[in-house]
Design a protein around this motif. Structure first.
Motif, PDB file in Angstrom:
ATOM      1  N   SER A  76      45.883  38.528  44.090  1.00  0.00           N
ATOM      2  CA  SER A  76      46.288  37.129  43.955  1.00  0.00           C
ATOM      3  C   SER A  76      46.047  36.376  45.235  1.00  0.00           C
ATOM      4  O   SER A  76      46.393  36.836  46.312  1.00  0.00           O
ATOM      5  N   SER A  77      45.449  35.193  45.120  1.00  0.00           N
ATOM      6  CA  SER A  77      45.199  34.386  46.305  1.00  0.00           C
ATOM      7  C   SER A  77      46.430  33.580  46.696  1.00  0.00           C
ATOM      8  O   SER A  77      46.445  32.927  47.713  1.00  0.00           O
ATOM      9  N   ASP A  78      47.490  33.650  45.910  1.00  0.00           N
ATOM     10  CA  ASP A  78      48.686  32.853  46.173  1.00  0.00           C
ATOM     11  C   ASP A  78      49.705  33.568  47.043  1.00  0.00           C
ATOM     12  O   ASP A  78      50.715  32.985  47.407  1.00  0.00           O
ATOM     13  N   THR A  79      49.490  34.827  47.364  1.00  0.00           N
ATOM     14  CA  THR A  79      50.511  35.586  48.064  1.00  0.00           C
ATOM     15  C   THR A  79      50.617  35.236  49.535  1.00  0.00           C
ATOM     16  O   THR A  79      51.634  35.513  50.143  1.00  0.00           O
ATOM     17  N   GLY A  80      49.581  34.691  50.118  1.00  0.00           N
ATOM     18  CA  GLY A  80      49.604  34.360  51.524  1.00  0.00           C
ATOM     19  C   GLY A  80      49.332  35.556  52.416  1.00  0.00           C
ATOM     20  O   GLY A  80      49.289  35.443  53.619  1.00  0.00           O
ATOM     21  N   THR A  81      49.162  36.713  51.833  1.00  0.00           N
ATOM     22  CA  THR A  81      48.890  37.912  52.620  1.00  0.00           C
ATOM     23  C   THR A  81      47.390  38.115  52.763  1.00  0.00           C
ATOM     24  O   THR A  81      46.616  37.633  51.962  1.00  0.00           O
ATOM     25  N   ASN A  82      46.990  38.806  53.821  1.00  0.00           N
ATOM     26  CA  ASN A  82      45.570  39.085  53.982  1.00  0.00           C
ATOM     27  C   ASN A  82      45.311  40.583  53.960  1.00  0.00           C
ATOM     28  O   ASN A  82      44.401  41.075  54.583  1.00  0.00           O
ATOM     29  N   THR A  83      46.121  41.305  53.201  1.00  0.00           N
ATOM     30  CA  THR A  83      45.920  42.724  52.990  1.00  0.00           C
ATOM     31  C   THR A  83      45.232  42.908  51.650  1.00  0.00           C
ATOM     32  O   THR A  83      45.691  42.386  50.640  1.00  0.00           O
ATOM     33  N   GLY A  84      44.120  43.638  51.659  1.00  0.00           N
ATOM     34  CA  GLY A  84      43.366  43.840  50.434  1.00  0.00           C
ATOM     35  C   GLY A  84      44.045  44.803  49.477  1.00  0.00           C
ATOM     36  O   GLY A  84      44.976  45.517  49.837  1.00  0.00           O
ATOM     37  N   VAL A  85      43.557  44.796  48.246  1.00  0.00           N
ATOM     38  CA  VAL A  85      44.067  45.681  47.198  1.00  0.00           C
ATOM     39  C   VAL A  85      43.002  46.750  46.941  1.00  0.00           C
ATOM     40  O   VAL A  85      42.000  46.505  46.274  1.00  0.00           O
ATOM     41  N   SER A  86      43.232  47.935  47.499  1.00  0.00           N
ATOM     42  CA  SER A  86      42.219  48.988  47.404  1.00  0.00           C
ATOM     43  C   SER A  86      41.951  49.409  45.957  1.00  0.00           C
ATOM     44  O   SER A  86      40.838  49.814  45.630  1.00  0.00           O
ATOM     45  N   ALA A  87      42.933  49.278  45.072  1.00  0.00           N
ATOM     46  CA  ALA A  87      42.745  49.660  43.668  1.00  0.00           C
ATOM     47  C   ALA A  87      41.712  48.783  42.964  1.00  0.00           C
ATOM     48  O   ALA A  87      41.132  49.189  41.959  1.00  0.00           O
ATOM     49  N   ASP A  88      41.471  47.574  43.467  1.00  0.00           N
ATOM     50  CA  ASP A  88      40.508  46.658  42.842  1.00  0.00           C
ATOM     51  C   ASP A  88      39.069  46.890  43.295  1.00  0.00           C
ATOM     52  O   ASP A  88      38.140  46.372  42.679  1.00  0.00           O
TER      53      ASP A  88
END
Length: 124
Positions: free
Chosen positions: A7-19
């Motif tokens: 989600s681009s709405d979270t404000g975090t810049n940690t990627g989602v390795s599962a994606d």
């Protein structure tokens, strides 16, 4: 089939390795297109292997000019429950989606693509 669109709405810049497994091919395509375009811009000058290698080393870093392509893409879930990367009209901040694409990009280079890309792009 299960995946989490970052989600681009979270404000975090940690990627989602599962994606990553769902976007690898699209990331590779966009990365090669970005590098090809960047090297073509240099072609008016004499392009050295060092110049090409420098571009490759920075292409997965969204904060660098070479990695700006990452900030212009959006991860979109399709009706078929896959993830497609869509070019946006403007660059955005690098948050979770961008970080996920950067992780996929780095993973591709770590698999040995960096050397092959360097050879192909230097020979242009």
């Amino acid at each position: 089939l299960f995946f989490t669109v970052a989600s681009s709405d979270t404000g975090t810049n940690t990627g989602v390795s599962a994606d990553i497994k769902y976007i690898r091919c699209d990331v590779c395509k966009h990365m090669v297109e970005a590098l090809h375009h960047q090297i073509a811009e240099l072609s008016a000058k004499s392009v050295s292997e060092e110049m090409v290698q420098s571009k490759i080393e920075a292409v997965c870093k969204a904060q660098k000019d070479e990695g700006s392509w990452l900030r212009s893409l959006d991860m979109v879930e399709t009706e078929e429950r896959t993830i497609r990367l869509e070019k946006q009209s403007t660059d955005g901040p690098c948050r979770q989606e961008c970080a996920t694409m950067a992780m996929a990009c780095e993973g591709l280079l770590e698999e040995g693509w960096e050397n092959e890309l360097g050879e192909v792009l230097s020979s242009r």
